[in-house]
Design a protein around this motif. Structure first.
Motif, PDB file in Angstrom:
ATOM      1  N   ILE A 102      38.672   7.813 -54.747  1.00  0.00           N
ATOM      2  CA  ILE A 102      40.070   7.618 -55.132  1.00  0.00           C
ATOM      3  C   ILE A 102      40.380   8.434 -56.385  1.00  0.00           C
ATOM      4  CG2 ILE A 102      41.785   5.913 -55.863  1.00  0.00           C
ATOM      5  CD1 ILE A 102      40.263   3.826 -54.246  1.00  0.00           C
ATOM      6  N   SER A 103      39.401   8.510 -57.295  1.00  0.00           N
ATOM      7  CA  SER A 103      39.625   9.288 -58.527  1.00  0.00           C
ATOM      8  C   SER A 103      39.911  10.741 -58.218  1.00  0.00           C
ATOM      9  CB  SER A 103      38.413   9.165 -59.453  1.00  0.00           C
ATOM     10  OG  SER A 103      37.234   9.623 -58.813  1.00  0.00           O
ATOM     11  N   ASN A 104      39.286  11.305 -57.166  1.00  0.00           N
ATOM     12  CA  ASN A 104      39.564  12.690 -56.810  1.00  0.00           C
ATOM     13  C   ASN A 104      40.940  12.838 -56.151  1.00  0.00           C
ATOM     14  OD1 ASN A 104      37.315  13.867 -57.879  1.00  0.00           O
ATOM     15  ND2 ASN A 104      36.177  13.982 -55.962  1.00  0.00           N
ATOM     16  N   TYR A 105      41.348  11.847 -55.359  1.00  0.00           N
ATOM     17  CA  TYR A 105      42.703  11.893 -54.804  1.00  0.00           C
ATOM     18  C   TYR A 105      43.734  11.948 -55.937  1.00  0.00           C
ATOM     19  CZ  TYR A 105      41.324  10.664 -49.971  1.00  0.00           C
ATOM     20  OH  TYR A 105      40.807  10.669 -48.702  1.00  0.00           O
ATOM     21  N   ILE A 106      43.450  11.233 -57.028  1.00  0.00           N
ATOM     22  CA  ILE A 106      44.366  11.217 -58.176  1.00  0.00           C
ATOM     23  C   ILE A 106      44.203  12.492 -59.010  1.00  0.00           C
ATOM     24  CG2 ILE A 106      44.909  10.021 -60.329  1.00  0.00           C
ATOM     25  CD1 ILE A 106      44.124   7.407 -58.918  1.00  0.00           C
ATOM     26  N   LYS A 107      42.957  12.875 -59.247  1.00  0.00           N
ATOM     27  CA  LYS A 107      42.676  14.054 -60.072  1.00  0.00           C
ATOM     28  C   LYS A 107      43.329  15.309 -59.509  1.00  0.00           C
ATOM     29  CE  LYS A 107      38.744  16.929 -61.522  1.00  0.00           C
ATOM     30  NZ  LYS A 107      37.257  17.057 -61.491  1.00  0.00           N
ATOM     31  N   TYR A 108      43.278  15.448 -58.175  1.00  0.00           N
ATOM     32  CA  TYR A 108      43.766  16.680 -57.567  1.00  0.00           C
ATOM     33  C   TYR A 108      45.207  16.562 -57.068  1.00  0.00           C
ATOM     34  CZ  TYR A 108      38.885  18.084 -57.805  1.00  0.00           C
ATOM     35  OH  TYR A 108      37.634  18.411 -58.250  1.00  0.00           O
TER      36      TYR A 108
ATOM     37  N   LYS B 268      50.237  15.146 -61.142  1.00  0.00           N
ATOM     38  CA  LYS B 268      49.588  14.640 -62.354  1.00  0.00           C
ATOM     39  C   LYS B 268      50.305  13.393 -62.896  1.00  0.00           C
ATOM     40  CE  LYS B 268      46.702  18.040 -62.235  1.00  0.00           C
ATOM     41  NZ  LYS B 268      45.304  17.821 -61.778  1.00  0.00           N
ATOM     42  N   ASP B 269      50.689  12.505 -61.972  1.00  0.00           N
ATOM     43  CA  ASP B 269      51.407  11.305 -62.387  1.00  0.00           C
ATOM     44  C   ASP B 269      50.575  10.038 -62.225  1.00  0.00           C
ATOM     45  OD1 ASP B 269      51.288  11.194 -59.651  1.00  0.00           O
ATOM     46  OD2 ASP B 269      53.448  11.002 -59.319  1.00  0.00           O
ATOM     47  N   GLY B 270      49.272  10.196 -62.015  1.00  0.00           N
ATOM     48  CA  GLY B 270      48.391   9.042 -61.892  1.00  0.00           C
ATOM     49  C   GLY B 270      48.374   8.408 -60.518  1.00  0.00           C
ATOM     50  N   THR B 271      49.051   9.010 -59.547  1.00  0.00           N
ATOM     51  CA  THR B 271      49.057   8.487 -58.182  1.00  0.00           C
ATOM     52  C   THR B 271      48.174   9.367 -57.302  1.00  0.00           C
ATOM     53  OG1 THR B 271      50.984   9.797 -57.540  1.00  0.00           O
ATOM     54  CG2 THR B 271      51.390   7.598 -58.478  1.00  0.00           C
ATOM     55  N   PRO B 272      47.647   8.810 -56.224  1.00  0.00           N
ATOM     56  CA  PRO B 272      46.784   9.613 -55.346  1.00  0.00           C
ATOM     57  C   PRO B 272      47.597  10.557 -54.469  1.00  0.00           C
ATOM     58  CG  PRO B 272      46.990   7.374 -54.500  1.00  0.00           C
ATOM     59  CD  PRO B 272      47.687   7.389 -55.823  1.00  0.00           C
ATOM     60  N   ASP B 273      47.071  11.743 -54.257  1.00  0.00           N
ATOM     61  CA  ASP B 273      47.631  12.677 -53.290  1.00  0.00           C
ATOM     62  C   ASP B 273      46.972  12.362 -51.952  1.00  0.00           C
ATOM     63  OD1 ASP B 273      48.497  14.708 -51.716  1.00  0.00           O
ATOM     64  OD2 ASP B 273      47.584  16.334 -52.881  1.00  0.00           O
ATOM     65  N   THR B 274      47.652  11.582 -51.126  1.00  0.00           N
ATOM     66  CA  THR B 274      47.042  11.092 -49.886  1.00  0.00           C
ATOM     67  C   THR B 274      46.839  12.198 -48.859  1.00  0.00           C
ATOM     68  OG1 THR B 274      49.217  10.458 -49.043  1.00  0.00           O
ATOM     69  CG2 THR B 274      47.964   8.781 -50.241  1.00  0.00           C
ATOM     70  N   ARG B 275      47.367  13.379 -49.109  1.00  0.00           N
ATOM     71  CA  ARG B 275      47.156  14.510 -48.205  1.00  0.00           C
ATOM     72  C   ARG B 275      45.923  15.331 -48.582  1.00  0.00           C
ATOM     73  NH1 ARG B 275      52.423  16.049 -45.854  1.00  0.00           N
ATOM     74  NH2 ARG B 275      51.697  18.193 -45.758  1.00  0.00           N
ATOM     75  N   TYR B 276      45.277  14.969 -49.691  1.00  0.00           N
ATOM     76  CA  TYR B 276      44.157  15.771 -50.206  1.00  0.00           C
ATOM     77  C   TYR B 276      43.012  15.814 -49.203  1.00  0.00           C
ATOM     78  CZ  TYR B 276      40.090  17.127 -52.935  1.00  0.00           C
ATOM     79  OH  TYR B 276      38.954  17.749 -53.365  1.00  0.00           O
TER      80      TYR B 276
END
Length: 901
Positions: free
Chosen positions: A262-268, A272-280
């Motif tokens: 999950i940290s990588n979904y958020i990191k990448y 950069k708003d602290g939410t996960p990029d679910t398309r990553y």
């Protein structure tokens, strides 16, 4: 854009050939779906179809109109999410990478049948829906029987049976052309035609479609085709009916196979708003400006069958199907490393990850070009999983009296699977050096066996082979990594006695099968390779005084061919349905299975060594049901309990770091696996589904399922690398360990689901529909690395956040003067509210643990340093960000324009 242009050209050609497509695909309006029984214009033959208020099993039927209207650009199994106790997901999100779970049981323990033919892999029971993506185009009806089901075959219907019935050749004359577009450049073009039945008894049906684009996840470009041809012959007045069909769906698609933290979904997330990029997607990048993935699947599994139905007399009939399948294809991954193999300058795949989280294949190719085979390069390999499969099923039914009949039959199959790796892409290198084939190793002056190398410069294109008869198998000089074949012989027989009158229907049935498994390893030295990987007759160390390896009882010599191991399995089951009156009915069923284990349990650890503790898996199930029928309201209630003992499970895609024994260097992997044996499970629950036709314009449907799926007792686990070497992860996870599972919840299966939907049809040319589905008590998949201590077992599995999804659809129909001709426009929006949710978790890291709890749960890996990393990771929505997950898709859409004639 390239895909769009190609598909638009296809669409123009398709729309100009409107004389080819089958009739009735949308003509079965949603209104007809209120009927519970299967229409007669499908290939039933040897299929065991449940009948409403007669067959004593829990069943849901999805008609063709529902599939056509509501599937859109979803995965085929997802259409079942509107039924109780079903949890279907998109998996990683690649085209056809979906999975379906029924009553907590994965699809390798769900019997999937197409026109009565079993399609579960004969070695491991798995179903790859990408091989069957085209079925949605030709399915006339789809029936899910939850629990032991009504099939007479000795099949693995532990969780249930999915019967997919394709259209028969003798459907009414007509055709259709359609064009579907959707999010992320999704384009599908389709045409088909059905001749109808001629005066002489001939009929045929033809379909062709192309689907391309990307899915919601990035880096998932795909292209797939589907073809279907059926030819029928039933001479008027004849007692014989013949139906020949051939269908296939050659495809290639980039995947999202890696469970990212999950940290990588958020990191990448670029926001950069602290939410996960679910398309990553961690598995792709760019090569020469084009999308490129280290994980790509390509396959073609054509299936051809000949159905023969013989009405011998008014009391007797014989149904037979002979079928064959020639599957060819693979899934890709990465192997090797760039640099000097003898020091720490070696670079693995993660060294080429960019600040955006994707892979820089241009930099990798440059690094490979600067290295050579002896220094080491990193390549994309392909794990071939091809097969030849033949089978015959024949069932004889005889009506003894007006109320009593019996059936007997046979189920015979032969399967030969080819499993090896080849070079898919050298990625700038000139050759790849492999030492997996022990037959190439040579002894030195000390009689110590040293690695012999195979330098491979040929690569295999990662595209599907269109040959319907399979085509070539790669020569041994092109094979790397591993090279083994699996051979399975299956002989089965079954029988059933059934009683039926207006009030009562009851059956008792039994089936027995002999499965013979043989494993063939072409990379070991016949009669000399030992179980521990050494070779008999050669020195144990590189010394003139070294002793010589010799086989022992615990470390025997292995043969290239194991010979066949015969295993007997059987099932017995019975049930009864009683119609109290025209409104109420009750039913019950009970059954016991002894199911043969899969090939990877017969010969565990991918070695030619017979499991000394081999035993059948034992399943006992019982079920009670109630049904209510009226002109307005229908309802079903089911109670069930299934126990499963002596289960063997292989858990793949395990992530960690281990020391490579050949180089002494650390290796980071996401493809390790564990063999878990001695598992016991209990699955029990209640299911409710209802429909209400409150007005001729308005109907409602709903479902509710509440389950309790848990493990009973502990199990044993052995950890291996992708190359089948026993390993221990550097975080303290041992090669062999006890897995503390007692009372831990079964993962990856929603134990509570609820849904409610409506269909509003104010006119015969306009309809709207919607569906809400809620999911709760969804737990992470059991990862043996997370349950290596008693404390971990006591804390239990990670429960994922509950979620609810809303789907909406609209259909608009334009009728022409000819009633057979009309246009249909269909639009679907899935996850309308754009809900962010976790669909699966591959790990069980609990949130908000104290230092002592963390140490107790993780044992040797619960160090202060690791706890600091755990704390630094933080949580997202109550879940530790260290967990490796798949997020579900956000809002997606599709629109279809079709013309029936």
């Amino acid at each position: 854009m390239k895909l769009i242009n190609k598909s638009m050209l296809t669409a123009i050609i398709t729309l100009s050939t409107a004389s080819v497509y089958y009739a009735q695909q949308v003509q079965d309006t949603v209104k007809t779906t209120r009927s519970k029984d299967i229409d007669e214009v499908v290939l039933i033959g040897v299929a065991d179809i449940a009948k409403d208020r007669k067959t004593p099993v829990a069943v849901s039927t999805i008609k063709e109109a529902q599939i056509v209207e509501k599937l859109g650009n979803q995965e085929f199994p997802e259409i079942l999410n509107s039924t109780p106790s079903v949890y279907a997901t998109k998996g990683g999100g690649g085209f056809g990478d979906s999975k379906v779970i029924i009553r907590g049981f994965g699809q390798e323990n769900i019997a999937v049948m197409v026109n009565g033919m079993p399609v579960n892999d004969m070695e491991n029971g798995r179903v790859f829906w990408s091989n069957w993506a085209g079925l949605s185009d030709v399915t006339s009806s789809m029936q899910v029987q939850r629990g032991l089901g009504s099939s007479k075959l000795a099949i693995a219907s532990v969780g249930g049976t999915i019967n997919i019935l394709t259209r028969a050749a003798d459907k009414k004359q007509g055709g259709i052309v359609s064009l579907t577009v959707g999010n992320d450049d999704y384009v599908k073009t389709l045409f088909a035609y059905n001749t109808g039945k001629s005066a002489k008894g001939w009929s045929s049906s033809f379909l062709m479609s192309r689907t391309a684009g990307s899915t919601f996840a990035r880096g998932t470009e795909f292209e797939g085709y589907n073809y279907y041809f059926a030819l029928g012959y039933n001479k008027p007045g004849s007692k014989h009916d013949f139906q020949f069909t051939i269908t296939g769906a050659p495809q290639a698609h980039n995947q999202r196979s890696t469970y990212s933290s999950i940290s990588n979904y958020i990191k990448y997330n670029s926001d950069k708003d602290g939410t996960p990029d679910t398309r990553y997607n961690a598995d792709y990048g760019y090569l020469n400006g084009e999308e490129y993935s280290v994980r790509r699947n390509y396959y073609h599994k054509p299936v051809m069958s000949l159905n023969w139905d013989w009405n011998i007399s008014s009391k007797s009939k014989l149904n037979t199907v002979a079928y064959a399948s020639f599957g060819r294809g693979a899934g890709t991954g990465n192997v090797g490393s760039v640099g000097n193999l003898s020091n720490t300058t070696t670079k693995n795949l993660e060294n080429f990850r960019t600040a955006e989280g994707i892979l820089d294949f241009d930099a990798l190719s440059a690094a490979n070009a600067a290295s050579n085979a002896d220094r080491g390069i990193l390549i994309r390999n392909a794990s071939i999983n091809s097969h030849n499969w033949f089978g015959v099923i024949s069932s004889f039914n005889h009506k003894v009296t007006d109320h009593l009949n019996f059936s007997v039959g046979i189920d015979t199959r032969y399967y030969y699977g080819y499993h090896y790796q080849v070079v898919s892409d050298l990625l700038g290198g000139t050759a790849y050096r492999d030492n997996a084939n022990k037959n190439l190793w040579v002894p030195n002056n000390n009689n110590f066996l040293q690695a012999g190398y195979n330098y491979v410069s040929n690569s295999s294109k990662a595209e599907a082979n269109w040959n319907p008869f399979g085509g070539k198998i790669d020569p041994i000089e092109n094979r790397i990594g591993y090279n083994n074949d699996g051979e399975v012989l299956w002989y089965g027989g079954f029988g059933q006695l059934e009683y039926s009158n207006d009030k009562l229907s009851a059956f008792v049935s039994g089936a027995i099968s002999n499965q013979a498994f043989q494993r063939i390893d072409n990379f070991i030295i016949d009669g000399k390779s030992l179980l521990n990987g050494n070779v008999a007759g050669y020195a144990t160390t590189n010394s003139p005084t070294s002793p010589v390896n010799q086989p022992t009882a615990l470390n025997p010599a292995l043969n290239t061919k194991t010979g066949f191991k015969n295993l007997i399995g059987f099932n017995v089951k019975g049930g009864a349905n009683y119609n109290i009156n025209e409104n109420h009915n009750v039913f019950a069923n009970i059954g016991y299975y002894e199911k043969q284990p899969f090939l990877n349990s017969v010969y565990p650890n991918n070695k030619n060594f017979l499991n000394p503790n081999l035993t059948n898996e034992k399943i006992f199930g019982i079920e009670l049901g109630y049904g209510f029928r009226s002109g307005i309201f229908n309802a079903n209630v089911n109670l069930y309990r299934t126990s499963w003992n002596d289960r063997f499970l292989r858990r793949t895609n395990l992530a960690g770091t281990y020391i490579d024994p050949s180089t002494g260097l650390p290796v980071a992997t996401t493809t390790a696996y564990a063999n878990i044996s001695g598992i016991s499970e209990v699955h029990q629950g209640v299911e409710v589904d209802v429909t209400a036709n409150v007005h001729k314009m308005l109907s409602f449907n709903g479902m509710l399922s509440m389950g309790d799926y848990y493990y009973k007792g502990n199990a044993d686990s052995d950890l291996f690398s992708e190359t089948n070497d026993p390993i221990s992860f550097t975080n303290g996870s041992a090669s062999h360990s006890t897995v503390y599972l007692d009372k831990v919840k079964v993962g990856n299966a929603a134990q509570f689901t609820a849904g409610a939907g409506f269909t509003f049809k104010p006119t015969d040319w306009l309809s709207l529909d919607g569906m809400y589905r809620g999911v709760k008590h969804l737990y992470a998949n059991v990862n043996p690395l997370n349950f290596a201590t008693e404390a971990a077992g006591q804390m239990g599995a990670l429960e994922l956040p509950s979620f609810g999804l809303v789907d909406l659809g609209i259909t608009f129909k334009v009728k022409l003067r000819n009633p057979k001709q009309y246009f249909t426009v269909r639009g679907n929006v899935y996850n309308v509210l754009n809900k962010v949710y976790i669909a699966e978790s591959n790990t069980n890291t609990l949130a908000n643990l104290s230092a002592q709890q963390y140490a107790d749960i993780n044992g040797a890996s619960g160090t202060a340093a690791n706890y600091a990393l755990y704390q630094a990771a933080g949580n997202w929505n109550g879940v530790s960000q260290q967990n490796q997950v798949y997020f579900g898709f956000g809002r997606t859409w599709s629109g279809t324009l079709s013309f029936n004639f």
